[in-house]
Write a protein that holds these residues in place. Structure first.
Motif, mmCIF file in Angstrom:
data_model
loop_
_atom_site.group_PDB
_atom_site.id
_atom_site.type_symbol
_atom_site.label_atom_id
_atom_site.label_comp_id
_atom_site.label_asym_id
_atom_site.label_seq_id
_atom_site.Cartn_x
_atom_site.Cartn_y
_atom_site.Cartn_z
ATOM 1 N N SER A 191 0.826 -1.211 0.000
ATOM 2 C CA SER A 191 0.000 0.000 0.000
ATOM 3 C C SER A 191 0.862 1.263 0.000
ATOM 4 C CB SER A 191 -0.950 0.002 1.197
ATOM 5 O OG SER A 191 -0.234 -0.033 2.421
ATOM 6 N N MET A 192 1.989 1.221 0.705
ATOM 7 C CA MET A 192 2.861 2.389 0.771
ATOM 8 C C MET A 192 3.517 2.654 -0.582
ATOM 9 S SD MET A 192 3.700 4.525 3.263
ATOM 10 C CE MET A 192 3.685 3.606 4.800
ATOM 11 N N GLY A 193 4.095 1.622 -1.182
ATOM 12 C CA GLY A 193 4.726 1.791 -2.481
ATOM 13 C C GLY A 193 3.725 2.123 -3.570
ATOM 14 N N THR A 194 2.517 1.564 -3.472
ATOM 15 C CA THR A 194 1.481 1.869 -4.460
ATOM 16 C C THR A 194 1.071 3.324 -4.373
ATOM 17 O OG1 THR A 194 0.660 -0.406 -4.349
ATOM 18 C CG2 THR A 194 -0.836 1.255 -5.249
ATOM 19 N N ASP A 195 0.958 3.844 -3.164
ATOM 20 C CA ASP A 195 0.621 5.250 -2.960
ATOM 21 C C ASP A 195 1.601 6.142 -3.715
ATOM 22 O OD1 ASP A 195 -0.617 7.505 -1.934
ATOM 23 O OD2 ASP A 195 0.407 7.408 -0.007
ATOM 24 N N LEU A 196 2.885 5.860 -3.582
ATOM 25 C CA LEU A 196 3.919 6.621 -4.291
ATOM 26 C C LEU A 196 3.824 6.399 -5.797
ATOM 27 C CD1 LEU A 196 7.642 6.965 -3.321
ATOM 28 C CD2 LEU A 196 7.062 6.110 -5.592
ATOM 29 N N ALA A 197 3.648 5.146 -6.205
ATOM 30 C CA ALA A 197 3.635 4.821 -7.637
ATOM 31 C C ALA A 197 2.488 5.495 -8.368
ATOM 32 C CB ALA A 197 3.550 3.310 -7.816
ATOM 33 N N LEU A 198 1.335 5.626 -7.723
ATOM 34 C CA LEU A 198 0.187 6.276 -8.358
ATOM 35 C C LEU A 198 0.495 7.732 -8.686
ATOM 36 C CD1 LEU A 198 -2.702 4.824 -6.170
ATOM 37 C CD2 LEU A 198 -2.166 4.208 -8.533
ATOM 38 N N ASP A 199 1.225 8.417 -7.807
ATOM 39 C CA ASP A 199 1.615 9.805 -8.082
ATOM 40 C C ASP A 199 2.546 9.886 -9.285
ATOM 41 O OD1 ASP A 199 0.106 10.750 -6.011
ATOM 42 O OD2 ASP A 199 1.792 11.212 -4.683
ATOM 43 N N VAL A 200 3.485 8.967 -9.371
ATOM 44 C CA VAL A 200 4.422 8.976 -10.499
ATOM 45 C C VAL A 200 3.668 8.717 -11.804
ATOM 46 C CG1 VAL A 200 6.434 7.862 -11.523
ATOM 47 C CG2 VAL A 200 6.368 8.269 -9.055
ATOM 48 N N ALA A 201 2.755 7.754 -11.787
ATOM 49 C CA ALA A 201 1.990 7.447 -12.997
ATOM 50 C C ALA A 201 1.194 8.658 -13.475
ATOM 51 C CB ALA A 201 1.063 6.260 -12.741
ATOM 52 N N LEU A 202 0.630 9.394 -12.542
ATOM 53 C CA LEU A 202 -0.172 10.568 -12.921
ATOM 54 C C LEU A 202 0.673 11.686 -13.508
ATOM 55 C CD1 LEU A 202 -2.775 10.902 -10.018
ATOM 56 C CD2 LEU A 202 -3.280 10.572 -12.446
ATOM 57 N N CYS A 203 1.936 11.755 -13.142
ATOM 58 C CA CYS A 203 2.774 12.859 -13.625
ATOM 59 C C CYS A 203 3.265 12.638 -15.043
ATOM 60 C CB CYS A 203 3.948 13.107 -12.679
ATOM 61 S SG CYS A 203 5.435 12.122 -12.995
#
Length: 428
Positions: free
Chosen positions: A110-122
């Motif tokens: 959940s922690m890494g996914t939280d970060l990854a979602l931000d990167v994907a959106l950028c």
């Protein structure tokens, strides 16, 4: 077989190397075996990976003007990873803008996914994005956090270390992102040759069917038309792409996700539905397709507040109930406020004869008094700066399509919408 670094798609690989080194090294091997080149970014906070990443945690921290020590002392693991997410976003955006990466993959709980979602959106639309996650497609992930072209896979059996099951998952993910990057790179020139893109929304083709005649009419005028199915994530994709400025105009005729959101349905596209095109100044023509309905999972019991409302089961996954007159008035006010905030040209078409396929006499969702309440509120609430067109017909009628094209063609003549690329031998 190692990748030819001169021609290999460059895949940004993000994860916490201090806790997931075996998985990340295996992913690098899979990417290289698939003909790609791995660009490793470490987003660890406390430890260090047993390999040398291309972009270490200190580089990630510097991207948000911080040091790792400052991030560690920022509060707790949530605040620390939020700061690391900001650094990963800045660094990934820079790498893409400088032409150093072609795609992105991340792994995490959940922690890494939280970060990854931000990167994907950028990263822009068309940059392949893949997240291997223990919460893939979970309702824990709000729709507004999901990039429109994000691919996810459940990180099954991989919570702690490698095994045969998680190797299968990681192999699929790495092969998918390398393959996607290869195809995108090869097809980019053809995509750029298409005409200006119009975004259009609809709720399938049985509930709303105007696109069956609108889409070919717009294509004859030289436009590329993308139709989005507004069952939550479709509207989210539409909003995200509009926010990136990819549309020259939008026909936003299925606004039912606004009703879903107001009613608290899980079939939601987020709070910013009907906002992003206007915020970018993109010309938009809107209509209230299916705003009389709330979509709910068919496989669950109806909430008590909807138990006595007219119901239509579309399939074993999704069904719809109607909302009452008071709720429809609230929807009308919400639509009017969102259109009124637009920075570009906006128009609203009100088809007072019905707003979805089952909103006709003899069908299960026909409630003329409630529709009349919506129309009355819409007339009162629509801002002066929004063109208002009321037509005494159904949204699925030919007259509705004629009115939509009439507005569109006028805006093209006025220079509000760019002209399409003419199709040889085809008359508009």
């Amino acid at each position: 077989m190692s990748a030819d670094t001169a021609t290999a798609p460059r895949i940004l690989v993000i994860g916490t190397g201090d806790t997931k080194a075996d998985e990340l090294k295996f992913m690098r091997e899979c990417i290289e075996a698939s003909g790609g080149s791995a660009v490793m970014m470490d987003v660890s906070v406390l430890g260090d990976p047993p390999y040398s990443p291309d972009h270490d945690k200190h580089a990630v921290a510097r991207a948000v003007d911080a040091t790792i020590s400052e991030i560690v002392s920022s509060g707790d693991e949530n605040t620390a990873m939020t700061l690391m997410a900001g650094g990963a976003v800045q660094l990934a955006r820079m790498l893409h803008q400088s032409g150093e990466i072609d795609a992105f993959i991340a792994i995490g709980g959940s922690m890494g996914t939280d970060l990854a979602l931000d990167v994907a959106l950028c990263l822009p639309l068309g940059v392949p994005k893949f997240v291997v996650s223990t919460i893939a497609y979970s309702h824990l992930i709000p729709p507004e956090r999901v990039a429109p072209d994000l691919m996810m896979i459940l990180w099954a059996g991989g919570l702690y270390g490698l095994n045969s099951i998680c190797k299968l998952v990681l192999s699929q993910a790495c092969g998918a992102v390398v393959g996607a990057a290869r195809i995108v790179l090869a097809s980019r020139a053809a995509a750029q040759a298409a005409g200006p893109t119009i975004g259009m929304t609809s709720l399938g083709s049985s509930c709303l069917r105007y696109m069956k005649t609108l889409k070919p009419a717009l294509e004859r005028r030289g436009y590329d038309v993308a139709v989005f199915h507004t069952t939550g994530m479709g509207g989210r994709a539409f909003e995200s792409i509009a926010g990136q400025g990819h549309f020259c105009a939008v026909f936003d005729f299925s606004l039912q996700e606004i009703t879903n959101h107001l009613a608290g349905s899980v079939v939601s596209s987020g709070a910013d539905r009907l906002e992003n095109a206007g915020a970018r100044g993109i010309p938009q023509i809107a209509a209230p397709g299916a705003v009389d309905m709330v979509d709910l999972p068919t496989w669950q019991d109806l909430p008590a507040k909807f138990a006595q409302r007219p119901f239509h089961a579309h399939n074993r996954l999704i069904g719809s109930v109607t909302v009452d007159a008071d709720d429809r008035r609230q929807v009308a006010r919400t639509i009017a406020a969102k259109l009124g905030a637009s920075k570009g040209r906006s128009a609203f078409i009100l088809p007072s004869g019905g707003i979805q396929e089952w909103d006709v006499q003899g069908e299960p969702l026909y409630e003329p008094e409630a529709l009349a309440a919506f129309a009355d509120e819409m007339r009162k609430a629509i801002p002066a700066g929004v063109e208002f067109h009321e037509i005494d017909t159904h949204i699925n009628s030919d007259d509705f399509v004629v009115k939509a094209l009439e507005i569109f063609d006028r805006w093209v003549e006025e220079g509000i919408i760019p002209r399409g690329i003419p199709v040889k031998g085809v008359a508009a």
